[in-house]
Design a protein around this motif. Sequence first.
Motif, PDB file in Angstrom:
ATOM      1  N   GLU A 119      36.683  65.928  -8.864  1.00  0.00           N
ATOM      2  CA  GLU A 119      36.399  67.015  -7.857  1.00  0.00           C
ATOM      3  C   GLU A 119      37.475  67.866  -7.313  1.00  0.00           C
ATOM      4  OE1 GLU A 119      34.651  69.503  -5.635  1.00  0.00           O
ATOM      5  OE2 GLU A 119      33.493  68.129  -6.715  1.00  0.00           O
ATOM      6  N   SER A 120      37.396  69.147  -7.440  1.00  0.00           N
ATOM      7  CA  SER A 120      38.342  69.930  -7.048  1.00  0.00           C
ATOM      8  C   SER A 120      38.615  69.991  -5.471  1.00  0.00           C
ATOM      9  CB  SER A 120      38.278  71.471  -7.616  1.00  0.00           C
ATOM     10  OG  SER A 120      37.012  71.820  -7.142  1.00  0.00           O
ATOM     11  N   ALA A 121      37.541  69.788  -4.864  1.00  0.00           N
ATOM     12  CA  ALA A 121      37.536  69.860  -3.206  1.00  0.00           C
ATOM     13  C   ALA A 121      38.041  68.491  -2.656  1.00  0.00           C
ATOM     14  CB  ALA A 121      36.350  70.323  -2.825  1.00  0.00           C
ATOM     15  N   ASN A 122      38.109  68.720  -1.541  1.00  0.00           N
ATOM     16  CA  ASN A 122      38.574  67.382  -0.601  1.00  0.00           C
ATOM     17  C   ASN A 122      37.343  66.666  -0.173  1.00  0.00           C
ATOM     18  OD1 ASN A 122      37.770  68.897   1.540  1.00  0.00           O
ATOM     19  ND2 ASN A 122      39.783  69.245   2.397  1.00  0.00           N
ATOM     20  N   SER A 123      36.335  66.905  -0.478  1.00  0.00           N
ATOM     21  CA  SER A 123      35.017  66.097   0.014  1.00  0.00           C
ATOM     22  C   SER A 123      33.921  66.402  -1.119  1.00  0.00           C
ATOM     23  CB  SER A 123      34.411  66.639   1.175  1.00  0.00           C
ATOM     24  OG  SER A 123      33.987  68.018   1.364  1.00  0.00           O
ATOM     25  N   VAL A 124      32.985  65.554  -1.133  1.00  0.00           N
ATOM     26  CA  VAL A 124      31.637  65.793  -1.947  1.00  0.00           C
ATOM     27  C   VAL A 124      31.074  66.847  -1.655  1.00  0.00           C
ATOM     28  CG1 VAL A 124      31.768  63.403  -2.556  1.00  0.00           C
ATOM     29  CG2 VAL A 124      30.260  64.239  -0.501  1.00  0.00           C
ATOM     30  N   GLY A 125      30.256  67.212  -2.445  1.00  0.00           N
ATOM     31  CA  GLY A 125      28.805  68.289  -2.017  1.00  0.00           C
ATOM     32  C   GLY A 125      29.080  69.766  -2.749  1.00  0.00           C
ATOM     33  N   GLY A 126      29.945  69.898  -3.266  1.00  0.00           N
ATOM     34  CA  GLY A 126      30.088  71.297  -4.202  1.00  0.00           C
ATOM     35  C   GLY A 126      29.956  72.432  -3.321  1.00  0.00           C
ATOM     36  N   VAL A 127      29.007  73.182  -3.240  1.00  0.00           N
ATOM     37  CA  VAL A 127      28.811  74.378  -2.502  1.00  0.00           C
ATOM     38  C   VAL A 127      28.631  73.832  -0.956  1.00  0.00           C
ATOM     39  CG1 VAL A 127      26.156  74.383  -2.723  1.00  0.00           C
ATOM     40  CG2 VAL A 127      27.675  76.431  -2.238  1.00  0.00           C
ATOM     41  N   ASP A 136      28.490  53.490  -3.353  1.00  0.00           N
ATOM     42  CA  ASP A 136      29.944  53.080  -4.143  1.00  0.00           C
ATOM     43  C   ASP A 136      30.518  54.091  -4.945  1.00  0.00           C
ATOM     44  OD1 ASP A 136      32.221  51.593  -4.080  1.00  0.00           O
ATOM     45  OD2 ASP A 136      31.527  50.098  -5.747  1.00  0.00           O
ATOM     46  N   LEU A 137      30.375  55.444  -4.688  1.00  0.00           N
ATOM     47  CA  LEU A 137      30.812  56.197  -5.450  1.00  0.00           C
ATOM     48  C   LEU A 137      32.324  56.828  -5.224  1.00  0.00           C
ATOM     49  CD1 LEU A 137      27.644  58.356  -6.289  1.00  0.00           C
ATOM     50  CD2 LEU A 137      28.659  56.609  -7.619  1.00  0.00           C
ATOM     51  N   LEU A 138      32.518  56.611  -3.656  1.00  0.00           N
ATOM     52  CA  LEU A 138      33.786  57.407  -3.263  1.00  0.00           C
ATOM     53  C   LEU A 138      34.755  56.903  -4.220  1.00  0.00           C
ATOM     54  CD1 LEU A 138      32.851  57.704   0.641  1.00  0.00           C
ATOM     55  CD2 LEU A 138      32.851  59.445  -1.003  1.00  0.00           C
ATOM     56  N   ARG A 139      35.281  55.476  -4.035  1.00  0.00           N
ATOM     57  CA  ARG A 139      36.245  55.257  -4.821  1.00  0.00           C
ATOM     58  C   ARG A 139      36.527  55.444  -6.226  1.00  0.00           C
ATOM     59  NH1 ARG A 139      35.313  50.584  -8.158  1.00  0.00           N
ATOM     60  NH2 ARG A 139      33.416  49.810  -7.922  1.00  0.00           N
ATOM     61  N   ARG A 140      35.490  56.030  -6.899  1.00  0.00           N
ATOM     62  CA  ARG A 140      35.510  56.610  -8.250  1.00  0.00           C
ATOM     63  C   ARG A 140      35.900  58.179  -8.321  1.00  0.00           C
ATOM     64  NH1 ARG A 140      32.295  52.388 -10.831  1.00  0.00           N
ATOM     65  NH2 ARG A 140      31.170  51.246  -9.206  1.00  0.00           N
ATOM     66  N   ILE A 141      35.770  58.769  -7.306  1.00  0.00           N
ATOM     67  CA  ILE A 141      35.883  60.214  -7.142  1.00  0.00           C
ATOM     68  C   ILE A 141      37.576  60.558  -6.811  1.00  0.00           C
ATOM     69  CG2 ILE A 141      35.495  62.249  -5.939  1.00  0.00           C
ATOM     70  CD1 ILE A 141      32.966  61.129  -4.900  1.00  0.00           C
ATOM     71  N   GLN A 142      38.237  61.450  -7.973  1.00  0.00           N
ATOM     72  CA  GLN A 142      39.417  61.683  -7.687  1.00  0.00           C
ATOM     73  C   GLN A 142      39.572  63.239  -7.126  1.00  0.00           C
ATOM     74  OE1 GLN A 142      41.937  61.542 -11.248  1.00  0.00           O
ATOM     75  NE2 GLN A 142      40.613  59.632 -11.933  1.00  0.00           N
ATOM     76  N   PHE A 143      39.535  63.373  -5.970  1.00  0.00           N
ATOM     77  CA  PHE A 143      39.330  64.518  -4.920  1.00  0.00           C
ATOM     78  C   PHE A 143      40.867  65.451  -5.193  1.00  0.00           C
ATOM     79  CE2 PHE A 143      36.580  61.800  -2.516  1.00  0.00           C
ATOM     80  CZ  PHE A 143      35.409  62.694  -2.454  1.00  0.00           C
ATOM     81  N   ASN A 144      40.456  66.614  -5.065  1.00  0.00           N
ATOM     82  CA  ASN A 144      41.620  67.730  -4.934  1.00  0.00           C
ATOM     83  C   ASN A 144      42.394  67.700  -6.301  1.00  0.00           C
ATOM     84  OD1 ASN A 144      41.693  68.601  -2.113  1.00  0.00           O
ATOM     85  ND2 ASN A 144      42.358  66.182  -1.759  1.00  0.00           N
ATOM     86  N   ASN A 145      41.463  67.590  -7.580  1.00  0.00           N
ATOM     87  CA  ASN A 145      41.913  67.669  -8.869  1.00  0.00           C
ATOM     88  C   ASN A 145      40.998  68.499  -9.679  1.00  0.00           C
ATOM     89  OD1 ASN A 145      44.041  65.404  -9.679  1.00  0.00           O
ATOM     90  ND2 ASN A 145      42.732  64.255  -8.182  1.00  0.00           N
TER      91      ASN A 145
END
Length: 585
Positions: free
Chosen positions: A45-53, A107-116
């Motif tokens: 995920e390119s942002a620093n949080s979930v949600g997209g738009v 339990d999805l947050l630990r699987r997300i690579q934010f700011n990438n």
Amino acid sequence: MPHATTLSAPPKVVDVAIIGAGWYGLVAARTYLRLEPDTNIAIIESANSVGGVWSKDRIYPNLVAQVKHGLFNYTDTPMPKEGATKNDLVTGYMIQDYLEKYARDHDLLRRIQFNNWVEKAERCPRGWRLRLKGSGNIIETAKLMVATGVTSIPNMPEFDMSEASIPLTHSRDLGASVEDLKSDDVQSAVVVGAAKSAYDAVYLLLSMGKKVTWLIRPDGSGPMPILPTEMFGCNSIAVGSTRLMSYLSPSIINSTGPICSFFQRTAIGRWITGAFWDNTTHMSEKDAGFAKGDHIAALKPEVKEKSAFWCNSGLGIVTIPDFWPTLHGGDLKVVRDNIDSVKGDSLLLQSGDVLHADYIVSCTGWGDHFGMFDAELKTELGLPAFANTLPGGRSKEDIAWEKHDVAATKTVDERLPFLAQGPELKTPKANDASAQRRWRLYKRAVPLNLALKDDRSLVILGQIHTIQTPMVSEIQSFWSILYLLGELDLPDEATMTREIAEWNVWTRKRYISQGQKFPYCIFDFLPYLDGLCEDAGINPRRKGNFLSELFSPYRPEDFRGFVDEYLAKRPPRKSLDDGSSVGSG
């Protein structure tokens, strides 16, 4: 001195990589884990949080979804009602909180690579190699799910800003710019564009007491129709979520059967269909107050008849009670012109006029959200190049598909004569790449060329515009995962080619300019979901009787438990030598 060499770390190897952590990416990850709990999934995920738009940095005051509470959530996870507007609409803050909690609870947050940011996606022996921008890190995956959405890459205006002294922000970054816009240093602003985000930006600025000049290019598709919050005593999105609407909106994926035949292939049925959309358009124009003759009259859609039907420039819905009064009463001027350049605080227009402003907000749409693929891969995957490859905008791929498009045009015209004679519109410029995009995705998700080779390593999610994003994201992701797992059989090449060609011809005829750009499907999502469910052996008819099926709005809760229904009759799993398992299909 020798140049320093950057040593890349060994690639991270995963079973499934998902690009994007918005509505589609999150539910795709959760659904995959429900079907295959031991899967090693990475979400980039390119942002620093979930949600997209709906990510944290993109939320701003007065950002309200065009959907009533209860119609904008996943099928098995109701959204809390706290924070809804007085007319029960869902706010941006509610959506962000909901998606954050959904990711945390599953339990999805630990699987997300934010700011990438995935800079490049290419083939590799394992399947797909993803190169992350800046870090040099690499992810290799057997399966790739692209869930970038269509609002990740801003399409920035091309006018010259080299001598400008005022800031410019894109609507994507409006949330981060709110405090600057509130400043006393900003007394006047120019909003560029006619997308729904432009309407929201204009309202936001006027509600701050700013003077606004709204620039809409004269050679575009113009202002969009804006439906009132309620029609016929019901929320407009709820009206659009009934099966009746799927018959009143002629669709190639719902073009057979007695009800469709009545509405689309009999004179009285087409008259009823036309009268419905005439009335809907009249209600929209009355709600907007075009008859008052003030500056708001300049926002009347260019398609004069049935503009709410054709959605040539998109479709909006009033989300705030004082929306139109604020636009009528605010210090607003609507101008049909283009900016040539900006020097200091002066905007030089192509007409020769000059505007002065303290800020520019660009609501000029979205760019290439498939930039991680090179041109050759885009062609193979059936994705639009977002740029011309031949003079006049016709690529070799387009030429090869010409015979299929001709046959599809004949089919659409015969089955849906309502669309055979659409409104006369401006001819797109030869260099207007957005008006010549072609998508070759079966069921809007599977690249045809990969399907023909039984290469089940990649799917494209979310490239379909509907009024029920969460519900569509969940069922499309489920169908796509079954395809990736080999639990879903696809038809032969001729059938898939015909489906793709007919969809492309239909959406261009039905939604005109918008249908040229994207797989538009605003009022037609139920027949789309019907096909996905039937492929998976799930009953798509979720109401109790014929009248409810026709008139009662479909809500996410109607599909609650559909994954459990599949799991209950899922074929036995076959064990492989490496201890993993595959479906028997």
